[in-house]
Design a protein around this motif. Structure first.
Motif, PDB file in Angstrom:
ATOM      1  N   ALA A   1       0.874  -1.149  -0.166  1.00 61.29           N
ATOM      2  CA  ALA A   1      -0.077  -0.180  -0.020  1.00 61.29           C
ATOM      3  C   ALA A   1       0.826   1.159  -0.050  1.00 61.29           C
ATOM      4  O   ALA A   1       1.777   1.358   0.520  1.00 61.29           O
ATOM      5  CB  ALA A   1      -0.820  -0.025   1.321  1.00 61.29           C
ATOM      6  N   PRO A   2       0.369   2.421  -0.593  1.00 60.00           N
ATOM      7  CA  PRO A   2       1.044   3.465  -0.413  1.00 60.00           C
ATOM      8  C   PRO A   2       1.480   4.078   0.972  1.00 60.00           C
ATOM      9  O   PRO A   2       2.329   4.571   1.195  1.00 60.00           O
ATOM     10  CB  PRO A   2       0.159   4.757  -1.113  1.00 60.00           C
ATOM     11  CG  PRO A   2      -0.761   3.548  -2.105  1.00 60.00           C
ATOM     12  CD  PRO A   2      -0.848   2.373  -1.391  1.00 60.00           C
TER      13      PRO A   2
ATOM     14  N   PRO B   1       4.599  -1.631   2.836  1.00 57.37           N
ATOM     15  CA  PRO B   1       4.223  -0.394   2.623  1.00 57.37           C
ATOM     16  C   PRO B   1       5.132   0.454   1.992  1.00 57.37           C
ATOM     17  O   PRO B   1       6.519   0.338   2.056  1.00 57.37           O
ATOM     18  CB  PRO B   1       3.312   0.036   3.944  1.00 57.37           C
ATOM     19  CG  PRO B   1       4.383  -0.593   4.885  1.00 57.37           C
ATOM     20  CD  PRO B   1       4.840  -1.756   4.308  1.00 57.37           C
ATOM     21  N   LYS B   2       4.741   1.649   1.323  1.00 60.16           N
ATOM     22  CA  LYS B   2       5.622   2.646   0.659  1.00 60.16           C
ATOM     23  C   LYS B   2       6.055   3.369   1.909  1.00 60.16           C
ATOM     24  O   LYS B   2       7.408   3.968   2.014  1.00 60.16           O
ATOM     25  CB  LYS B   2       4.892   3.203  -0.270  1.00 60.16           C
ATOM     26  CG  LYS B   2       4.521   2.566  -1.742  1.00 60.16           C
ATOM     27  CD  LYS B   2       5.837   1.621  -2.340  1.00 60.16           C
ATOM     28  CE  LYS B   2       5.368   1.102  -3.350  1.00 60.16           C
ATOM     29  NZ  LYS B   2       4.508  -0.007  -3.385  1.00 60.16           N
ATOM     30  N   ARG B   3       4.824   3.848   2.708  1.00 63.83           N
ATOM     31  CA  ARG B   3       5.280   4.359   3.883  1.00 63.83           C
ATOM     32  C   ARG B   3       4.692   4.137   5.003  1.00 63.83           C
ATOM     33  O   ARG B   3       3.610   3.430   4.750  1.00 63.83           O
ATOM     34  CB  ARG B   3       4.728   6.190   3.528  1.00 63.83           C
ATOM     35  CG  ARG B   3       5.703   6.912   2.465  1.00 63.83           C
ATOM     36  CD  ARG B   3       5.244   8.172   2.158  1.00 63.83           C
ATOM     37  NE  ARG B   3       6.005   9.029   1.290  1.00 63.83           N
ATOM     38  CZ  ARG B   3       6.192   8.831   0.076  1.00 63.83           C
ATOM     39  NH1 ARG B   3       5.640   7.852  -0.593  1.00 63.83           N
ATOM     40  NH2 ARG B   3       7.071   9.560  -0.457  1.00 63.83           N
TER      41      ARG B   3
ATOM     42  N   VAL C   1      11.370   1.334   5.834  1.00 68.33           N
ATOM     43  CA  VAL C   1      10.350   2.140   5.337  1.00 68.33           C
ATOM     44  C   VAL C   1      10.054   3.483   5.852  1.00 68.33           C
ATOM     45  O   VAL C   1      10.493   3.535   7.339  1.00 68.33           O
ATOM     46  CB  VAL C   1       8.919   1.459   5.655  1.00 68.33           C
ATOM     47  CG1 VAL C   1       7.620   2.062   5.143  1.00 68.33           C
ATOM     48  CG2 VAL C   1       8.718  -0.021   5.344  1.00 68.33           C
ATOM     49  N   ARG C   2       9.958   4.529   5.138  1.00 73.19           N
ATOM     50  CA  ARG C   2      10.039   5.999   5.404  1.00 73.19           C
ATOM     51  C   ARG C   2       8.752   5.814   6.649  1.00 73.19           C
ATOM     52  O   ARG C   2       7.719   5.546   6.331  1.00 73.19           O
ATOM     53  CB  ARG C   2       9.618   6.788   4.590  1.00 73.19           C
ATOM     54  CG  ARG C   2       9.773   8.202   4.728  1.00 73.19           C
ATOM     55  CD  ARG C   2       9.348   9.118   3.692  1.00 73.19           C
ATOM     56  NE  ARG C   2       9.417  10.592   3.923  1.00 73.19           N
ATOM     57  CZ  ARG C   2      10.338  11.518   3.881  1.00 73.19           C
ATOM     58  NH1 ARG C   2      11.596  10.972   3.553  1.00 73.19           N
ATOM     59  NH2 ARG C   2      10.165  12.596   4.319  1.00 73.19           N
TER      60      ARG C   2
ATOM     61  N   LEU D   1       5.848  13.151   6.102  1.00 71.35           N
ATOM     62  CA  LEU D   1       5.540  11.549   5.535  1.00 71.35           C
ATOM     63  C   LEU D   1       5.791  11.544   3.786  1.00 71.35           C
ATOM     64  O   LEU D   1       6.126  10.852   3.555  1.00 71.35           O
ATOM     65  CB  LEU D   1       4.279  11.173   5.962  1.00 71.35           C
ATOM     66  CG  LEU D   1       3.761   9.536   5.505  1.00 71.35           C
ATOM     67  CD1 LEU D   1       4.707   8.698   6.347  1.00 71.35           C
ATOM     68  CD2 LEU D   1       2.425   9.189   5.816  1.00 71.35           C
ATOM     69  N   MET D   2       5.146  12.551   3.208  1.00 74.05           N
ATOM     70  CA  MET D   2       4.788  12.280   1.876  1.00 74.05           C
ATOM     71  C   MET D   2       6.037  13.115   1.133  1.00 74.05           C
ATOM     72  O   MET D   2       5.893  13.170  -0.184  1.00 74.05           O
ATOM     73  CB  MET D   2       3.520  12.941   1.452  1.00 74.05           C
ATOM     74  CG  MET D   2       2.405  12.469   2.180  1.00 74.05           C
ATOM     75  SD  MET D   2       2.237  10.710   1.816  1.00 74.05           S
ATOM     76  CE  MET D   2       2.198  10.330  -0.089  1.00 74.05           C
ATOM     77  N   GLU D   3       6.915  13.617   1.825  1.00 67.22           N
ATOM     78  CA  GLU D   3       7.832  14.682   1.128  1.00 67.22           C
ATOM     79  C   GLU D   3       8.850  13.481   0.161  1.00 67.22           C
ATOM     80  O   GLU D   3       8.491  12.156   0.468  1.00 67.22           O
ATOM     81  CB  GLU D   3       8.997  14.937   2.055  1.00 67.22           C
ATOM     82  CG  GLU D   3       8.223  16.371   2.724  1.00 67.22           C
ATOM     83  CD  GLU D   3       9.582  16.950   3.713  1.00 67.22           C
ATOM     84  OE1 GLU D   3      10.687  16.603   3.882  1.00 67.22           O
ATOM     85  OE2 GLU D   3       9.491  17.979   4.196  1.00 67.22           O
TER      86      GLU D   3
END
Length: 238
Positions: free
Chosen positions: A95-96, A173-175, A205-206, A233-235
């Motif tokens: 998941a994103p 997950p991506k983040r 994971v970030r 988080l989304m940077e």
């Protein structure tokens, strides 16, 4: 014997015998002297045995589906018990973003998901603010049990941390967004105030920590701080 040496009358003998019986004399002669005026030692009940440590198992599954099945069936999990209600994770693999909260609260258990009720409505709005939908998020909790009145011990929290790490490895997950103090303590070893405002790495994971949406409902002034956490988080990592 002391006192006047004289013959006792029948009444006096009966009175003395009654006193001896009341004082605990149950034999006419005994080899060792007995102090009849010594206070009786209080009776001790059985010594309580120390509570056994929870019989917890560590995850050893190789796929996310196997881990989910284990979480759905095992009774050797943190906070498992007769009165506990099981609340399982949901969402897509890879998941994103993965949302990780503490043990489910009552409204989460009622909704049958790790974040439920008004908190989930707010969480969906938070996701929408960063361009994601509820279907883009994998949602899980440290313990998959809502156990009324139970407090997670240090041993149980450590076990939850190991399960969560395996969960993250398999979910890929991506983040990762840690919601609240419990998740921060289990995975970062520090409370939320110290974890916020920084980018962490958990299983590669970030990871960013922020307030649980339930706390944002209680303290709306923290929403601006949570927004900064979401932006962090989304940077772009490049």
């Amino acid at each position: 014997m002391g006192g006047d040496a004289r013959d006792m009358s029948l009444g006096e003998a009966r009175s003395a015998l009654a006193w001896w019986l009341e004082a605990g004399v149950d034999i006419a002669v005994q080899e060792e002297p007995r102090d009849w005026l010594k206070p009786t030692a209080p009776k001790r009940g059985p010594v309580a045995e120390p509570a056994p440590s929870p019989n917890l198992l560590q995850p050893s599954q190789d796929t996310l589906a196997e881990l989910q099945q284990w979480l759905a069936s095992s009774i050797q999990l943190p906070l498992a018990g007769p009165g506990a209600k099981r609340v399982l994770p949901h969402g897509p693999e890879e998941a994103p973003v993965m949302l990780l909260s503490d043990a489910p609260a009552l409204e989460d258990a009622a909704a049958g998901q790790p974040i439920g009720g008004e908190a989930w409505i707010l969480m969906q709005r938070m996701l929408a603010a960063i361009g994601l939908t509820a279907d883009d998020a994998y949602s899980a909790s440290l313990s998959c049990f809502h156990a009324p009145g139970a407090r997670m011990s240090d041993q149980e929290r450590a076990a939850c941390g190991e399960i969560a790490r395996q969960h993250i490895r398999l979910a890929r997950p991506k983040r990762l967004l840690l919601l609240g103090d419990g998740a921060c303590m289990a995975l970062l070893g520090k409370p939320l105030p110290h974890a916020r405002g920084h980018v962490h790495k958990v299983e590669g994971v970030r990871t960013v920590a922020t307030f649980h949406p339930r706390n944002l409902i209680k303290r709306p002034l923290d929403k601006s701080r949570a927004w900064r956490d979401l932006l962090l988080l989304m940077e772009d990592e490049s």
